[in-house]
Design an enzyme around this catalytic site. Structure first.
Site, PDB file in Angstrom:
ATOM      1  CB  THR A 144      -0.950   0.001   1.223  1.00 16.28           C
ATOM      2  OG1 THR A 144      -1.788   1.161   1.177  1.00 16.28           O
ATOM      3  CG2 THR A 144      -0.186  -0.006   2.534  1.00 16.28           C
ATOM      4  CG  HIS A 196       5.564 -11.540  16.606  1.00 20.76           C
ATOM      5  ND1 HIS A 196       6.551 -12.405  16.174  1.00 20.76           N
ATOM      6  CD2 HIS A 196       6.159 -10.763  17.537  1.00 20.76           C
ATOM      7  CE1 HIS A 196       7.672 -12.155  16.818  1.00 20.76           C
ATOM      8  NE2 HIS A 196       7.472 -11.156  17.652  1.00 20.76           N
TER       9      HIS A 196
END
Length: 225
Positions: A144, A196
Site C-alpha cells: 500500500t 508475529h
C-alpha cells in the site's frame, strides 16, 4: 454504511482481533530509483504505453524478499502454516467507495512493464467499479502506498489471511549521513506490518533490509543478487 464499507470494516477488525500484529520500519534512499525512472521514463512509456512508476520496483523488490523469507508470504490455516510457492501481490487502490486491494497474479513471472500494465488495468477497473471477486481474492502479500496522499509514516493493517503488508510513504528530501558527510537525499520511510504468530521479528527486519537494498540498488533486482 455501504455494503463495501461494511465488508472493509469486518475484514480490518478481524485482522486486529486475530493476528498478533506488529510493525517494523526502515528508510530508503530513493536517489537511484528516481534516477532510473528519469533515465527511462520517456522511452518506457512510448514502448509499453504505461508510465514507469515506483510500484513496479517495489513489487519486484518485495518478491526478492518474499522468496528469501517465505514466512512473510505464508498464512495460518487452523493449526497449520501454509507456505505459498507463488506470488500474487495485492496493490491497495483508493476509490470513492473505499480502499480495495486488487491482486496482480504471478507477479514473479512479470517484468517491470507487465507489472505496471497490470496495476494500471486494475486501477481503472477499481475506479469504474468493475472489479470482480476474483480480482480481489487470494493475494499472498499486499503493498500500500500512503505516500501518494502525503503520508510520511504509518502502520498499515494486515489484509487477512495474509501475514505481511508493506507500506510505502511520501518521498521527502532531508539531511542524512552519507559516509562522513551530511547530504540532502530523497528519503522514504517504509513499514512492514506482520503477524508475529507466523513471522519472527528477525525475519521482519531482514525483509525490510532486503527491500531497502533492492530499491537503493535496482540493479540487484535485474541481476538477482
Amino acid at each position: 454504511m455501504t455494503r463495501l464499507r461494511r465488508r472493509i470494516a469486518e475484514r480490518l477488525k478481524a485482522a486486529q482481533n486475530t493476528a498478533a500484529m506488529l510493525t517494523t520500519f526502515n528508510e530508503i534512499d530513493m536517489t537511484e530509483a528516481i534516477a532510473l525512472r528519469e533515465r527511462y521514463r520517456e522511452t518506457f512509456e512510448k514502448k509499453h504505453g504505461v508510465r514507469l512508476g515506483f510500484m513496479s520496483i517495489f513489487v519486484k523488490a518485495a518478491i526478492v524478499a518474499l522468496e528469501e523469507l517465505p514466512a512473510v508470504n505464508a498464512e495460518i490455516d487452523g493449526d497449520d502454516i501454509v507456505y505459498k510457492n507463488h506470488y500474487d501481490i495485492g496493490v491497495a487502490v483508493s476509490t470513492e467507495q473505499g480502499l480495495v486491494v486488487p491482486v496482480v497474479r504471478d507477479a514473479d513471472r512479470m517484468n517491470f512493464a507487465e507489472i505496471e500494465q497490470a496495476i494500471a488495468a486494475l486501477a481503472r477497473k477499481a475506479r469504474d467499479g468493475k472489479l470482480t471477486i476474483e480480482d480481489l481474492s487470494s493475494g499472498t502479500f499486499t503493498i500500500t502506498n500512503g505516500g501518494v496522499y502525503g503520508s510520511l509514516m504509518s502502520t498499515p493493517i494486515l489484509n487477512p489471511p495474509q501475514s505481511g503488508i508493506l507500506g510505502m510513504h511520501k518521498i521527502a528530501r532531508r539531511p542524512v549521513a552519507v559516509g562522513d558527510k551530511v547530504e540532502i537525499r530523497p528519503m522514504m520511510y517504509v513499514a512492514l506490518s506482520y503477524d508475529h504468530r507466523v513471522v519472527d521479528g528477525r525475519d521482519a527486519v531482514t525483509f525490510l533490509v532486503r527491500i531497502k537494498e533492492c530499491v537503493e540498488e535496482p540493479s540487484r533486482i535485474l541481476f538477482d543478487v
